[in-house]
Design a protein around this motif. Sequence first.
Motif, PDB file in Angstrom:
ATOM      1  N   TYR A  18      39.789  44.166  28.603  1.00  0.00           N
ATOM      2  CA  TYR A  18      39.178  44.472  30.242  1.00  0.00           C
ATOM      3  C   TYR A  18      39.186  45.583  30.373  1.00  0.00           C
ATOM      4  O   TYR A  18      38.896  46.640  31.313  1.00  0.00           O
ATOM      5  CB  TYR A  18      40.841  43.535  30.173  1.00  0.00           C
ATOM      6  CG  TYR A  18      40.571  43.364  32.033  1.00  0.00           C
ATOM      7  CD1 TYR A  18      39.127  42.592  32.570  1.00  0.00           C
ATOM      8  CD2 TYR A  18      41.112  44.151  32.976  1.00  0.00           C
ATOM      9  CE1 TYR A  18      39.046  42.472  33.990  1.00  0.00           C
ATOM     10  CE2 TYR A  18      41.118  44.186  34.186  1.00  0.00           C
ATOM     11  CZ  TYR A  18      40.164  42.932  35.103  1.00  0.00           C
ATOM     12  OH  TYR A  18      39.935  43.264  36.636  1.00  0.00           O
ATOM     13  N   CYS A  22      37.225  47.884  32.194  1.00  0.00           N
ATOM     14  CA  CYS A  22      37.493  48.305  33.929  1.00  0.00           C
ATOM     15  C   CYS A  22      37.324  50.136  33.991  1.00  0.00           C
ATOM     16  O   CYS A  22      36.439  50.666  35.083  1.00  0.00           O
ATOM     17  CB  CYS A  22      38.894  48.243  34.511  1.00  0.00           C
ATOM     18  SG  CYS A  22      38.630  46.444  34.957  1.00  0.00           S
ATOM     19  N   PRO A  26      33.820  50.474  36.872  1.00  0.00           N
ATOM     20  CA  PRO A  26      34.978  49.968  38.005  1.00  0.00           C
ATOM     21  C   PRO A  26      34.107  49.020  38.853  1.00  0.00           C
ATOM     22  O   PRO A  26      35.283  48.027  39.744  1.00  0.00           O
ATOM     23  CB  PRO A  26      34.916  50.968  38.489  1.00  0.00           C
ATOM     24  CG  PRO A  26      33.829  52.001  38.395  1.00  0.00           C
ATOM     25  CD  PRO A  26      32.955  51.555  37.225  1.00  0.00           C
ATOM     26  N   ARG A  65      37.202  46.172  40.565  1.00  0.00           N
ATOM     27  CA  ARG A  65      37.868  45.032  39.462  1.00  0.00           C
ATOM     28  C   ARG A  65      39.903  45.120  39.975  1.00  0.00           C
ATOM     29  O   ARG A  65      39.543  46.178  40.456  1.00  0.00           O
ATOM     30  CB  ARG A  65      36.929  45.082  38.339  1.00  0.00           C
ATOM     31  CG  ARG A  65      35.771  45.204  37.907  1.00  0.00           C
ATOM     32  CD  ARG A  65      35.744  45.171  36.658  1.00  0.00           C
ATOM     33  NE  ARG A  65      34.418  45.793  36.343  1.00  0.00           N
ATOM     34  CZ  ARG A  65      33.576  43.995  36.513  1.00  0.00           C
ATOM     35  NH1 ARG A  65      34.200  43.074  36.540  1.00  0.00           N
ATOM     36  NH2 ARG A  65      31.960  44.565  35.732  1.00  0.00           N
ATOM     37  N   THR A  66      40.006  43.828  40.094  1.00  0.00           N
ATOM     38  CA  THR A  66      41.160  43.993  39.637  1.00  0.00           C
ATOM     39  C   THR A  66      42.339  44.800  39.166  1.00  0.00           C
ATOM     40  O   THR A  66      43.384  45.516  39.305  1.00  0.00           O
ATOM     41  CB  THR A  66      42.577  42.840  39.693  1.00  0.00           C
ATOM     42  OG1 THR A  66      40.577  41.782  40.347  1.00  0.00           O
ATOM     43  CG2 THR A  66      43.631  42.319  39.717  1.00  0.00           C
ATOM     44  N   GLY A  67      41.334  45.512  38.346  1.00  0.00           N
ATOM     45  CA  GLY A  67      42.578  46.151  37.401  1.00  0.00           C
ATOM     46  C   GLY A  67      42.059  47.661  37.527  1.00  0.00           C
ATOM     47  O   GLY A  67      43.145  48.075  37.634  1.00  0.00           O
ATOM     48  N   ARG A  68      40.587  47.599  38.205  1.00  0.00           N
ATOM     49  CA  ARG A  68      40.826  49.195  38.254  1.00  0.00           C
ATOM     50  C   ARG A  68      41.329  49.313  39.581  1.00  0.00           C
ATOM     51  O   ARG A  68      41.773  50.552  39.863  1.00  0.00           O
ATOM     52  CB  ARG A  68      38.998  49.880  38.435  1.00  0.00           C
ATOM     53  CG  ARG A  68      38.466  50.477  39.289  1.00  0.00           C
ATOM     54  CD  ARG A  68      39.118  52.054  38.138  1.00  0.00           C
ATOM     55  NE  ARG A  68      39.097  52.933  38.107  1.00  0.00           N
ATOM     56  CZ  ARG A  68      37.999  53.811  37.411  1.00  0.00           C
ATOM     57  NH1 ARG A  68      38.222  53.743  36.180  1.00  0.00           N
ATOM     58  NH2 ARG A  68      38.245  55.620  38.080  1.00  0.00           N
ATOM     59  N   TRP A  69      41.694  48.231  39.983  1.00  0.00           N
ATOM     60  CA  TRP A  69      42.455  48.680  41.813  1.00  0.00           C
ATOM     61  C   TRP A  69      43.325  48.918  41.473  1.00  0.00           C
ATOM     62  O   TRP A  69      44.361  49.728  41.723  1.00  0.00           O
ATOM     63  CB  TRP A  69      42.106  47.707  42.888  1.00  0.00           C
ATOM     64  CG  TRP A  69      43.005  47.395  43.684  1.00  0.00           C
ATOM     65  CD1 TRP A  69      42.751  48.355  45.313  1.00  0.00           C
ATOM     66  CD2 TRP A  69      44.565  47.208  44.410  1.00  0.00           C
ATOM     67  NE1 TRP A  69      43.819  47.713  45.875  1.00  0.00           N
ATOM     68  CE2 TRP A  69      44.920  47.227  45.271  1.00  0.00           C
ATOM     69  CE3 TRP A  69      45.274  46.399  43.104  1.00  0.00           C
ATOM     70  CZ2 TRP A  69      46.070  46.587  45.751  1.00  0.00           C
ATOM     71  CZ3 TRP A  69      46.482  45.613  44.108  1.00  0.00           C
ATOM     72  CH2 TRP A  69      46.426  46.321  45.506  1.00  0.00           C
TER      73      TRP A  69
END
Length: 91
Positions: A18, A22, A26, A65-69
Amino acid sequence: MTLALLAIACLMLVTLGYGGLCAASPFGDCRRCHGMGHELTTDRKGKPKRGKDCRRCKAAGKRIRTGRWLYNRWARIYRAGTDTPRPKGIR
């Protein structure tokens, strides 16, 4: 291999996968409009036509994406916390 080690290895694989996703991409498709930027509606004759713009993604069709955020938030806090001012008297 014990069950705990197998579970840890699987979680690490999913996390790294994941994280790579990301980093490489992203932005993902908006969940509400499925990347189209608007809804599809039908007229009275049953023909599909373009509906209203998606309010969630503001008609862009993409979302971060949540991980990029989370990474962006961490990097912003890290940069703000490690910015040391120059000592007085040094140019």
